[in-house]
Design a protein around this motif. Structure first.
Motif, mmCIF file in Angstrom:
data_model
loop_
_atom_site.group_PDB
_atom_site.id
_atom_site.type_symbol
_atom_site.label_atom_id
_atom_site.label_comp_id
_atom_site.label_asym_id
_atom_site.label_seq_id
_atom_site.Cartn_x
_atom_site.Cartn_y
_atom_site.Cartn_z
ATOM 1 N N SER A 59 -1.742 22.750 25.366
ATOM 2 C CA SER A 59 -3.086 23.121 25.826
ATOM 3 C C SER A 59 -3.071 23.382 27.330
ATOM 4 C CB SER A 59 -4.080 22.000 25.517
ATOM 5 O OG SER A 59 -4.180 21.772 24.138
ATOM 6 N N PRO A 60 -3.631 24.504 27.778
ATOM 7 C CA PRO A 60 -3.584 24.827 29.207
ATOM 8 C C PRO A 60 -4.574 24.037 30.060
ATOM 9 C CG PRO A 60 -4.771 26.535 28.015
ATOM 10 C CD PRO A 60 -4.236 25.589 26.980
ATOM 11 N N ASP A 61 -5.466 23.282 29.411
ATOM 12 C CA ASP A 61 -6.511 22.571 30.161
ATOM 13 C C ASP A 61 -6.205 21.091 30.370
ATOM 14 O OD1 ASP A 61 -6.790 21.653 27.591
ATOM 15 O OD2 ASP A 61 -8.927 22.093 27.406
ATOM 16 N N GLY A 62 -4.971 20.671 30.077
ATOM 17 C CA GLY A 62 -4.614 19.269 30.288
ATOM 18 C C GLY A 62 -4.974 18.348 29.142
ATOM 19 N N THR A 63 -5.366 18.914 28.006
ATOM 20 C CA THR A 63 -5.736 18.081 26.857
ATOM 21 C C THR A 63 -4.599 17.158 26.436
ATOM 22 O OG1 THR A 63 -7.427 19.560 25.967
ATOM 23 C CG2 THR A 63 -6.296 18.172 24.383
ATOM 24 N N GLY A 64 -3.363 17.646 26.483
ATOM 25 C CA GLY A 64 -2.236 16.831 26.044
ATOM 26 C C GLY A 64 -2.125 15.528 26.806
ATOM 27 N N LYS A 119 0.836 -1.197 0.000
ATOM 28 C CA LYS A 119 0.000 0.000 0.000
ATOM 29 C C LYS A 119 0.874 1.251 0.000
ATOM 30 C CE LYS A 119 -4.052 -1.855 2.438
ATOM 31 N NZ LYS A 119 -4.912 -1.696 3.644
ATOM 32 N N ILE A 120 0.342 2.330 -0.572
ATOM 33 C CA ILE A 120 1.011 3.617 -0.510
ATOM 34 C C ILE A 120 1.084 4.066 0.948
ATOM 35 C CG2 ILE A 120 0.859 6.054 -1.169
ATOM 36 C CD1 ILE A 120 -0.693 5.156 -3.643
ATOM 37 N N LYS A 121 2.252 4.554 1.362
ATOM 38 C CA LYS A 121 2.413 5.052 2.720
ATOM 39 C C LYS A 121 1.899 6.485 2.814
ATOM 40 C CE LYS A 121 6.043 4.067 5.137
ATOM 41 N NZ LYS A 121 7.451 3.957 5.612
ATOM 42 N N THR A 122 0.977 6.707 3.731
ATOM 43 C CA THR A 122 0.433 8.031 3.972
ATOM 44 C C THR A 122 0.629 8.403 5.438
ATOM 45 O OG1 THR A 122 -1.781 7.171 4.443
ATOM 46 C CG2 THR A 122 -1.317 7.813 2.174
ATOM 47 N N SER A 123 0.530 9.670 5.709
ATOM 48 C CA SER A 123 0.573 10.159 7.081
ATOM 49 C C SER A 123 -0.437 11.281 7.215
ATOM 50 C CB SER A 123 1.980 10.639 7.454
ATOM 51 O OG SER A 123 2.458 11.601 6.535
ATOM 52 N N ALA A 124 -0.812 11.566 8.448
ATOM 53 C CA ALA A 124 -1.740 12.663 8.716
ATOM 54 C C ALA A 124 -1.400 13.249 10.073
ATOM 55 C CB ALA A 124 -3.189 12.185 8.689
ATOM 56 N N CYS A 125 -1.660 14.533 10.226
ATOM 57 C CA CYS A 125 -1.377 15.220 11.488
ATOM 58 C C CYS A 125 -2.548 16.116 11.875
ATOM 59 C CB CYS A 125 -0.095 16.038 11.378
ATOM 60 S SG CYS A 125 0.385 16.885 12.919
ATOM 61 N N ILE A 126 -2.914 16.044 13.142
ATOM 62 C CA ILE A 126 -3.922 16.917 13.741
ATOM 63 C C ILE A 126 -3.242 17.706 14.850
ATOM 64 C CG2 ILE A 126 -6.100 17.009 15.022
ATOM 65 C CD1 ILE A 126 -6.782 14.260 13.759
ATOM 66 N N VAL A 127 -3.387 19.018 14.841
ATOM 67 C CA VAL A 127 -2.822 19.861 15.893
ATOM 68 C C VAL A 127 -3.952 20.278 16.828
ATOM 69 C CG1 VAL A 127 -1.712 22.068 16.414
ATOM 70 C CG2 VAL A 127 -0.862 20.653 14.540
ATOM 71 N N ALA A 128 -3.747 20.019 18.122
ATOM 72 C CA ALA A 128 -4.773 20.282 19.125
ATOM 73 C C ALA A 128 -4.388 21.446 20.018
ATOM 74 C CB ALA A 128 -4.975 19.036 19.987
ATOM 75 N N TYR A 129 -5.394 22.225 20.394
ATOM 76 C CA TYR A 129 -5.250 23.218 21.459
ATOM 77 C C TYR A 129 -6.575 23.215 22.210
ATOM 78 C CZ TYR A 129 -4.161 27.473 24.008
ATOM 79 O OH TYR A 129 -3.912 28.384 25.014
ATOM 80 N N GLY A 130 -6.641 22.388 23.249
ATOM 81 C CA GLY A 130 -7.920 22.157 23.910
ATOM 82 C C GLY A 130 -8.817 21.300 23.022
ATOM 83 N N GLY A 131 -10.094 21.234 23.408
ATOM 84 C CA GLY A 131 -11.067 20.501 22.590
ATOM 85 C C GLY A 131 -10.807 19.011 22.535
ATOM 86 N N TYR A 132 -10.533 18.410 23.660
ATOM 87 C CA TYR A 132 -10.160 16.989 23.714
ATOM 88 C C TYR A 132 -11.143 16.088 22.957
ATOM 89 C CZ TYR A 132 -9.888 12.283 25.723
ATOM 90 O OH TYR A 132 -9.838 10.920 25.887
ATOM 91 N N GLU A 133 -12.427 16.219 23.247
ATOM 92 C CA GLU A 133 -13.413 15.321 22.631
ATOM 93 C C GLU A 133 -13.430 15.465 21.117
ATOM 94 O OE1 GLU A 133 -14.087 17.316 25.182
ATOM 95 O OE2 GLU A 133 -14.565 15.940 26.849
ATOM 96 N N GLU A 134 -13.326 16.700 20.628
ATOM 97 C CA GLU A 134 -13.343 16.931 19.191
ATOM 98 C C GLU A 134 -12.116 16.318 18.527
ATOM 99 O OE1 GLU A 134 -14.866 20.668 16.737
ATOM 100 O OE2 GLU A 134 -12.910 21.068 17.645
#
Length: 258
Positions: free
Chosen positions: A44-49, A3-18
């Motif tokens: 994230s200042p709310d502990g999301t990390g 399979k073709i190798k893919t990658s994806a990145c999501i950057v979070a700042y709060g919003g844990y559930e989302e």
């Protein structure tokens, strides 16, 4: 056949559930390519990390917790040097998938080697289309997006390419940072996002950089859902941040009135 190798990145700042919802949907529906998924917490200042490090995403996720919040682009650049994929997806935390959009765009780009960056149709969660194919940002276009003035409607339509057939692939000058797929080699050669932008307009900037390597296209063969919080329209702080980023973009690439 591998399979073709893919990658994806999501950057979070709060919003844990989302963030968990977005990451889980990417994992659930990206099946036709070999995916590596990264989630970067921007201090994230709310502990999301810490919560993300312990989260169950339904599959493997490399969670990286930054010690400082240096902006959207810097967050995405965190994974730049460790990518070994052929294609890389930049994914907002307010994006969800119910189809394998990442693989579909990768396969389309395999058939179009002159294209280096693509974005699909974006839809609101209720299924309505968002208009995300854009021409080069201009002052009047920015005003049209922020001010509901009748005489600016034609400017907005032109900016959003509503005078084109958006049921077909189209060349674009502004690829939304909410969700796009780029050739990883190009992403790395250009040095990722320009980190002098903290937030807003860095996606227009990276589009201009990508155009130096090949075509950037809106490809409506697939879609993703985008909640689109539009904080710049709701909070003055975010609005002025967007204005500053826009002027930074014009200093770099040239001013346009229309």
């Amino acid at each position: 056949m591998d399979k073709i190798k893919t990658s994806a990145c999501i950057v979070a700042y709060g919003g844990y559930e989302e963030v968990v919802k977005a990451a889980s949907s990417v994992l659930s529906y990206t099946k036709d390519t070999e995916l590596s998924l990264y989630v970067v917490d921007n201090a994230s200042p709310d502990g999301t990390g810490a919560r993300l490090e312990a989260a169950d995403f339904g599959g493997p996720v490399d969670v990286i917790c930054r010690k400082t919040n240096d902006g959207f682009g810097t967050g995405h650049n965190t994974v730049l040097k460790q990518l070994t994929s052929k294609y890389h997806a930049v994914v907002n935390p307010d994006i969800t998938l119910d189809t394998d959009a990442i693989s579909a765009l990768c396969f389309w780009m395999e058939e179009h080697p002159d294209v280096v960056m693509t974005t699909p149709r974006l839809r609101f969660p209720d299924g309505r289309d968002q208009y995300t194919a854009k021409r080069t940002p201009s002052l009047l276009a920015l005003m049209a997006r922020q001010l509901p003035l009748p005489f600016l409607k034609s400017v907005e339509r032109h900016y959003l390419m509503l005078d084109e057939d958006l049921t077909r692939p189209q060349l674009i000058d502004f690829c939304t940072g909410s969700f796009f797929v780029i050739r990883t080699e190009v992403f790395q050669k250009m040095g990722g996002f320009d980190e002098s932008y903290f937030m807003y307009v860095e996606d227009a900037d990276i589009t201009r950089k990508a155009q130096q390597y090949g075509k950037v296209m809106y490809v409506p063969i697939t879609y993703v859902y985008h909640a689109w919080h539009r904080d710049a329209n709701k909070k003055w702080k975010n609005f002025w941040m967007q204005i500053r980023s826009m002027f930074h973009y014009w200093r770099k690439w040239g001013f346009r009135l229309f």
